[in-house]
Design an enzyme around this catalytic site. Structure first.
Site, PDB file in Angstrom:
ATOM      1  N   ASP A 234       0.830  -1.197   0.000  1.00 30.91           N
ATOM      2  CA  ASP A 234       0.000   0.000   0.000  1.00 30.91           C
ATOM      3  C   ASP A 234       0.867   1.249   0.000  1.00 30.91           C
ATOM      4  O   ASP A 234       2.030   1.212   0.396  1.00 30.91           O
ATOM      5  CB  ASP A 234      -0.896   0.013   1.249  1.00 30.91           C
ATOM      6  N   TYR A 295       3.560  -9.640   7.430  1.00 32.73           N
ATOM      7  CA  TYR A 295       3.285  -8.232   7.691  1.00 32.73           C
ATOM      8  C   TYR A 295       3.423  -7.932   9.167  1.00 32.73           C
ATOM      9  O   TYR A 295       3.180  -8.783  10.007  1.00 32.73           O
ATOM     10  CB  TYR A 295       1.831  -7.899   7.331  1.00 32.73           C
ATOM     11  N   TYR A 364      -6.020  -9.448   2.366  1.00 37.89           N
ATOM     12  CA  TYR A 364      -6.025  -8.013   2.656  1.00 37.89           C
ATOM     13  C   TYR A 364      -5.882  -7.808   4.161  1.00 37.89           C
ATOM     14  O   TYR A 364      -6.798  -8.095   4.920  1.00 37.89           O
ATOM     15  CB  TYR A 364      -7.325  -7.382   2.160  1.00 37.89           C
TER      16      TYR A 364
END
Ligand SMILES: [Zn+2]
Length: 404
Positions: A234, A295, A364
């Site tokens: 992102d 992440y 996501y």
């Protein structure tokens, strides 16, 4: 049809040696079409001298022949098929060489775009005499121009060339198609607020792509660039894991570049490593690969106790995600099931904690935390029964098979 009869029929109009010989191109290797044409013309001339001249054949085809039984020294006429185009191929080759001067290339290919008139003349001939052993004029032109160009320059004829010359016949106009340069590498994005690729509006001044492409554009004087990344982070996320990519430079004028040296000139915020020449098939591999990613998210919430974080274990059973609202404009609205391979949490305060998770490609993460108004289930929000938001997101690792 006998070969001789075929040659007789072809010579009912003025035809040059190349166009005559090309109708027999698939017979005997080691001959040029010109040589085949000379042979067949001589055979037909002999048969005229033997049988006498019947009138069907165009005598202009035999200028310079000395017949016993025929007193003729006709004027030469232009070839009814190619209009003597082969006689000016030297000039065409010169023009190709001149056109290529502004580009650096090691290999080239010549193609032709042939006028409708020329194609119809060749097809009319085929209708009369058949196509049994023929070669199309286009193939001969491509090859012959290529041979001539090769004699004049160092670069060589190649099926996967740096540059493609397209010659318009008979106008003698030359177009070029310069093939791109591909450069493989792996990058880290150490700052937030930069999109991966060039943004259509002026909202973001630069991008990972532009920062990385800049030194290469200066060195190659390319027309444009494209970045093919293995996935994307992102805009507001850092990418601390090394992300494989291929940088494509379109229409480069220079191709001999020192990739290592240029990679050191890449601007601040982006780090690169392992840069080297690449190719289009590697682009395909990178675009197709679905790599798991690890992440780290900074999560803010309404209020939790440290022990609440243990409740998040069920996320390891995987999530059902409907296309997030924020990407719906560019993705089909559908459900996907995504796995979470591992999850670790760290309590910071009542209103803040960290999650580190290894997730399946395509999951996501922001929605795994927020729940996206019920579009992702379960979510950190739904499990803790309060609004949780991803405040910061970093890609820690891209588990790619590209990296060796
Ligand atoms: Zn011809």
């Amino acid at each position: 049809m006998q070969l001789q009869e075929k040659a007789h029929r072809i010579l009912q109009q003025p035809v040059c040696d190349r166009c005559l010989g090309r109708q027999f191109a698939q017979l005997l290797s080691g001959y040029t079409n010109e040589e085949r044409g000379q042979l067949m013309r001589t055979v037909v001339a002999m048969s005229i001298d033997k049988e006498g001249y019947s009138g069907a054949i165009d005598l202009s085809n035999f200028r310079g022949f000395k017949f016993y039984k025929l007193d003729a020294n006709p004027e030469k006429k232009k070839c009814a098929i190619c209009n003597d185009i082969f006689e000016t191929l030297h000039k065409t080759a010169d023009k190709v060489v001149r056109t290529g001067k502004k580009f650096e290339y090691n290999t080239f290919l010549v193609g032709t775009k042939i006028s409708f008139d020329l194609i119809s003349r060749e097809e009319a001939l085929w209708e009369r005499v058949g196509i049994d052993y023929c070669e199309p004029i286009k193939a001969e032109l491509n090859r012959e121009i290529g041979k001539l160009v090769e004699k004049k320059i160092k670069p060589s004829f190649h099926s996967k060339p740096d540059i493609n010359f397209v010659v318009h016949v008979p106008e003698n106009k030359v177009d070029t198609q310069v093939n791109p340069i591909f450069i493989y590498g792996e990058y880290q994005k150490l700052v937030r607020g930069i999109p991966q690729t060039k943004w259509p509006s002026k909202k973001y001044k630069t991008s990972v792509e532009e920062i990385m492409a800049k030194p290469f554009m200066l060195a190659t004087r390319g027309r444009a660039h494209k970045l093919h990344g293995l996935g994307r982070e992102d805009i507001d996320a850092k990418c601390l894991g090394w992300r494989p990519f291929v940088l494509e430079i379109l229409e480069p004028k220079k191709r001999k570049i020192d990739i290592k040296k240029l990679s050191k000139r890449i601007g601040r915020g982006i780090k690169v490593r392992k840069m080297r020449p690449s190719n289009i098939s590697e682009v395909r591999k990178i675009k197709e690969e679905r790599a798991d990613k690890t992440y780290k998210a900074v999560v803010v919430c309404e209020g939790i106790k440290k022990s609440d974080l243990r409740k998040l274990k069920p996320l390891l059973k995987g999530l059902k995600q409907k296309t997030p609202e924020r990407v719906m404009h560019r993705r089909a609205d559908k459900y996907r099931f995504r796995k979470v391979h591992s999850i670790r949490t760290k309590f910071i305060s009542k209103k803040k904690f960290h999650i580190t998770a290894k997730c399946e490609a395509g999951l996501y993460v922001k929605e795994m935390i927020s729940g996206d108004n019920g579009r992702t289930t379960p979510s950190v929000s739904s499990i803790l029964d309060q609004t949780c938001m991803c405040k910061e997101l970093d890609v820690l690792k891209i588990h790619s098979s590209q990296k060796k």
